[in-house]
Design an enzyme around this catalytic site. Structure first.
Site, mmCIF file in Angstrom:
data_model
loop_
_atom_site.group_PDB
_atom_site.id
_atom_site.type_symbol
_atom_site.label_atom_id
_atom_site.label_comp_id
_atom_site.label_asym_id
_atom_site.label_seq_id
_atom_site.Cartn_x
_atom_site.Cartn_y
_atom_site.Cartn_z
ATOM 1 N N ASP A 70 1.625 4.754 2.884
ATOM 2 C CA ASP A 70 0.470 5.612 2.651
ATOM 3 C C ASP A 70 -0.814 4.801 2.787
ATOM 4 O O ASP A 70 -0.845 3.598 2.506
ATOM 5 C CB ASP A 70 0.513 6.198 1.231
ATOM 6 C CG ASP A 70 1.549 7.293 1.075
ATOM 7 O OD1 ASP A 70 2.050 7.790 2.092
ATOM 8 O OD2 ASP A 70 1.848 7.640 -0.089
ATOM 9 N N ARG A 71 -1.884 5.473 3.176
ATOM 10 C CA ARG A 71 -3.183 4.808 3.317
ATOM 11 C C ARG A 71 -3.583 4.089 2.031
ATOM 12 O O ARG A 71 -4.160 2.986 2.072
ATOM 13 C CB ARG A 71 -4.247 5.851 3.690
ATOM 14 C CG ARG A 71 -5.654 5.314 3.876
ATOM 15 C CD ARG A 71 -6.595 6.433 4.277
ATOM 16 N NE ARG A 71 -6.685 7.446 3.245
ATOM 17 C CZ ARG A 71 -7.573 7.426 2.242
ATOM 18 N NH1 ARG A 71 -8.448 6.435 2.151
ATOM 19 N NH2 ARG A 71 -7.607 8.383 1.347
#
Length: 227
Positions: A70-71
């Site tokens: 995930d970012r």
């Protein structure tokens, strides 16, 4: 001869965090991805990603991450740089032969003996939050609660799996912008990192048969306090 070209990419606001290269050989590049930097393009960010930055740094258009974080999650990401060997490594990920360990800081202490938690999850189109649903896709996660620090080893790879699980157990991850409350997407707000780090990854190399382990060397708890 084939004509190669790169489509024009509009300028993007810089993301002021950079990966560290942990290991590189002719087949793989392993990096410690920082919080807030996407692994690959998410449709809104193209230039400011691990993939694009690595391609520019090494001058190689064939660099492709073999998995994603995930970012907002930081930690170990393994990338392929050799199309001739890429399929063998991709097969390891597809067959769940790659093992990953994460550490998280949680907002409510979680004391839990080591064990596997099975949970159904469902992601509805157009919604950021993943729902816990007994009829949804089955997920499996080994975890151990150690007060405000939790160790997790996902056996499946559902979207937001670890974030959803800890929120479900009543101990959401510190800095989570989606669970338990969706605060909305803020791509360029770097004030609150998600306290979730992929600290290590290990696999058995498909060509040598040797066990390979890649781990971050930084003090991840201390890093969170500096952001």
């Amino acid at each position: 001869m084939p004509a190669w070209y790169h489509p024009a990419v509009p300028p993007e606001p810089p993301i002021p965090f950079h990966y560290e290269v942990l290991y590189a050989d002719r087949d793989l590049i392993v990096v410690d991805k920082p919080h807030f930097l996407p692994t690959t393009s998410n449709g809104r960010i193209v230039r400011e990603t691990v993939q694009t930055r690595l391609r520019v740094e090494y001058g190689e258009d064939e660099i492709v991450p073999l998995h994603r974080l995930d970012r907002l999650t930081s930690g170990v990401v393994v990338c392929s740089r050799n199309p001739a060997t890429r399929g063998a490594y991709q097969e390891l990920f597809a067959r769940r032969k790659v093992h990953k360990e994460y550490h998280a800081l949680v907002s409510s202490p979680l004391e839990r003996a080591a064990g596997v938690v099975d949970l159904g999850m469902r992601k509805e189109r157009g919604e950021r939050q993943v729902r816990v649903d007994p009829a949804g896709t089955r997920t499996r996660t080994w975890l151990e609660g150690r007060g405000d620090e939790v160790v997790l080893r996902p056996e499946t790879g559902h979207t937001h799996q670890l974030r959803v699980l800890l929120n479900y157990l009543g101990s959401p991850i510190v800095g989570d912008d989606t669970y338990p409350v969706d605060k909305g997407l803020a791509l360029y707000d770097f004030s609150t990192p998600l306290a979730l780090v992929a600290t290590s990854l290990w696999l058995r190399d498909p060509f040598t048969g040797k066990r390979r382990r890649f781990s971050i060397s930084r003090d991840w708890r201390g890093t969170l306090g500096q952001l």
